[in-house]
Scaffold this active site. Structure first.
Site, PDB file in Angstrom:
ATOM      1  N   ALA A   1      17.335 -11.561  -0.465  1.00 19.30           N
ATOM      2  CA  ALA A   1      18.386 -12.173   0.357  1.00 19.30           C
ATOM      3  C   ALA A   1      19.699 -12.366  -0.376  1.00 19.30           C
ATOM      4  CB  ALA A   1      17.894 -13.518   0.895  1.00 19.30           C
TER       5      ALA A   1
ATOM      6  N   HIS B   1      19.389  11.235   4.666  1.00 20.08           N
ATOM      7  CA  HIS B   1      20.146  11.111   5.918  1.00 20.08           C
ATOM      8  C   HIS B   1      20.070  12.350   6.799  1.00 20.08           C
ATOM      9  CE1 HIS B   1      21.565   7.343   4.658  1.00 20.08           C
ATOM     10  NE2 HIS B   1      22.578   7.722   3.925  1.00 20.08           N
TER      11      HIS B   1
ATOM     12  N   GLY C   1      20.286   5.084  13.502  1.00 16.57           N
ATOM     13  CA  GLY C   1      20.816   4.100  14.434  1.00 16.57           C
ATOM     14  C   GLY C   1      22.227   4.403  14.893  1.00 16.57           C
TER      15      GLY C   1
ATOM     16  N   ARG D   1      30.799  14.673  16.078  1.00 19.25           N
ATOM     17  CA  ARG D   1      31.382  13.930  14.952  1.00 19.25           C
ATOM     18  C   ARG D   1      30.706  12.566  14.873  1.00 19.25           C
ATOM     19  NH1 ARG D   1      36.535  15.054  11.818  1.00 19.25           N
ATOM     20  NH2 ARG D   1      37.014  13.088  10.822  1.00 19.25           N
TER      21      ARG D   1
ATOM     22  N   TRP E   1      41.147  19.768  14.349  1.00 24.48           N
ATOM     23  CA  TRP E   1      40.885  18.810  15.425  1.00 24.48           C
ATOM     24  C   TRP E   1      41.589  17.500  15.109  1.00 24.48           C
ATOM     25  CZ3 TRP E   1      37.926  14.121  15.301  1.00 24.48           C
ATOM     26  CH2 TRP E   1      37.745  13.539  16.565  1.00 24.48           C
TER      27      TRP E   1
ATOM     28  N   LYS F   1      15.277   3.059   2.482  1.00 20.23           N
ATOM     29  CA  LYS F   1      15.281   4.241   1.635  1.00 20.23           C
ATOM     30  C   LYS F   1      15.825   3.848   0.253  1.00 20.23           C
ATOM     31  CE  LYS F   1      19.854   6.262   2.246  1.00 20.23           C
ATOM     32  NZ  LYS F   1      20.188   6.376   0.836  1.00 20.23           N
TER      33      LYS F   1
END
Length: 522
Positions: free
Chosen positions: A43, A279, A220, A401, A517, A187
């Site tokens: 923590a 990832h 997520g 993206r 872009w 991870k």
């Protein structure tokens, strides 16, 4: 009719959030009997104060953590008081721009936090932790066995086994009457296949797989979670998403800064373990692009299809790998002078199945690059019979993206406005900040922590998925560790080694020159 007191305030805030927050609409609070104890181990560390506690506060503020049920416990070796922990994390929970709007909620949230100090490998501290949790459960009049305990291990993987043993021995539910005990592990899940399997076996001997949530925040992210909908809810993509139409797939992660004081830690892992294996592959970004349609949206059906993709990847060839190390990396006093650890890597994966045979999947990641971004780039094949003679302008690409400036856009060749028949590359653009101006996109940790409370493992890594991912990269990693595959120096602020661009060209990627872009302005 709205209740009074904390419960009434909670429901009122919940309804007000529903008006403009699609995240809240999607995730309704899970109505379960029994108290909820969320225990953050480690923590006092950086991960807890920068990610875990802010995510918990945002869930609380949006009405997903009912103050009548939840209590939050911090556990670490640091000898500090409840109030000292609260002050330590306070500044990370809100930013200065909206601090006044959230002051009351922040004060109430901090009062839910209690701290227990103790070592990670002895029973004394965990007995005290269990006593504190039990005291909370008794105060909520929770019947034995119906309480819910979520342990978040914001800790280095080296202490997962002893901590898991202590949790199992002293802090789990004593009986099962509708309650549960779950653990969240961060991870990296090992450094290679052997260490990952050892870690999985140690934790798996103590907890069943449905109790274990291996978290990677990339799963997520909003646009990663959009992949299933995008692929399987739109007829447009169904006939195009295969080797007949797609020339190559790139999954790119670039940072415009170096290791910044973390050189010693990073040197133990390198860019492949830290980013590509975790990832881009293990977090299932590649799997979501390449998988077949699951038979349902049940987590196990989705994870079954991801595993099939990983098991279809053929061994990586050294000639389809380029490693780099930015100049100045070894200036960090914590990095060995002879380090071969890559800070950049481009590697090509090939999936041996009917849909993807012959299509290179290019995974690319680097530090100290020219820009910061993460995206998925699907490049389509050339149009046969180029009557406009415009192929040199670039191919059609569908780009997702992930960060920054979340967007999806399709690069198309169109007629340039004017009297002459000239072609130019443009795009069909869905930029989230422009299209969803009133929607608050949740942080990845918020979504994933809420999933753990709900018991939804769809966005977490299963043990066989973890094993299959390590089987792909472990042989290459061992060759790198032995110095058999060398890192090429590259300048900070560049695209990486020139050899990487040559590898992309050899793999069939056609770069678009002259097109950039630009995110649309509001």
């Amino acid at each position: 009719m709205m209740g009074s007191g904390p419960s009434g305030e909670w429901h009122m805030e919940k309804r007000s959030t529903l008006k403009n927050d699609s995240f809240v609409k999607e995730y309704n609070p899970v109505s379960e009997t029994g108290s909820l104890a969320i225990i953050v181990l480690g923590a006092s560390g950086d991960l807890a104060k920068k990610k875990t506690f802010p995510a918990l506060f945002h869930l609380y503020h949006q009405g997903f953590l009912n103050p009548d049920e939840v209590h939050i416990f911090g556990y670490a070796r640091s000898k500090i008081s409840d109030e000292e922990l609260r002050e330590k994390i306070r500044g990370y929970l809100v930013d200065e721009r909206n601090a006044s709007d959230k002051a009351e909620a922040l004060s109430k949230f901090l009062k839910l936090i209690k701290y227990v100090s103790g070592p990670y490998d002895s029973e004394e501290g965990f007995k005290r932790l269990d006593e504190a949790i039990s005291e909370h459960e008794i105060s909520k009049k929770t019947s034995e066995g119906s309480s819910r305990r979520l342990f978040y291990l914001a800790l280095p993987p080296s202490v997962y086994p002893p901590v898991s043993k202590m949790i199992k021995a002293w802090c789990t539910n004593k009986s099962d009457l509708g309650g549960w005990t779950r653990i969240v592990v961060e991870k990296p899940f090992g450094k290679d296949l052997e260490s990952a399997e050892q870690l999985s076996s140690q934790i798996g001997a103590l907890f069943d797989e449905p109790q274990i949530y291996r978290i990677d925040h990339y799963l997520g992210k909003e646009l990663v979670q959009n992949m299933l909908v995008l692929r399987f809810a739109n007829r447009l993509f169904l006939p195009l998403w295969n080797r007949d139409n797609i020339a190559n797939v790139q999954i790119v992660f670039r940072e415009d800064f170096g290791t910044e004081g973390r050189g010693g830690y990073f040197d133990e892992y390198g860019i492949i373990r830290d980013i590509i294996q975790n990832h881009l592959l293990q977090a299932s970004v590649l799997c979501l692009v390449a998988m077949e349609k699951p038979i349902s949206l049940k987590p196990e059906h989705i994870r079954d299809e991801k595993v099939k993709v990983l098991q279809s990847v053929i061994p990586i060839k050294d000639e389809e790998v380029v490693l780099g190390q930015y100049e100045g990396y070894r200036d960090d006093p914590t990095v060995p002078n002879d380090s071969n650890t890559p800070t950049f890597a481009t590697t090509i994966l090939r999936i041996d199945n009917e849909r993807w045979e012959g299509v290179p999947f290019i995974l690319k990641a680097g530090k100290a690059m020219s820009s910061k971004k993460a995206d998925i780039r699907i490049q389509f094949k050339d149009v046969p019979g180029d009557i406009f003679k415009c192929q040199n302008q670039g191919r059609n690409e569908f780009v997702i993206r992930l960060q920054p400036s979340e967007a999806m856009y399709m690069k198309l060749t169109v007629k340039q406005p004017g009297l002459e028949m000239q072609t130019v590359q443009s795009e069909l653009d869905l930029s989230y900040k422009q299209r969803y101006q009133d929607v608050s996109i949740p942080e990845a940790y918020e979504r994933l922590i809420l999933d753990t409370i709900k018991g939804d493992q769809q966005h977490f890594v299963r043990r066989d998925e973890l094993k299959a991912a390590w089987e792909i990269f472990t042989p290459l990693l061992h060759r790198i560790d032995k110095g058999e595959v060398k890192s090429i120096p590259y300048k900070q602020g560049s695209r990486g080694p020139a050899e990487a661009d040559q590898l992309l060209k050899k793999a069939g990627y056609t770069q678009t020159h002259g097109y950039i872009w630009i995110p649309p302005t509001l």
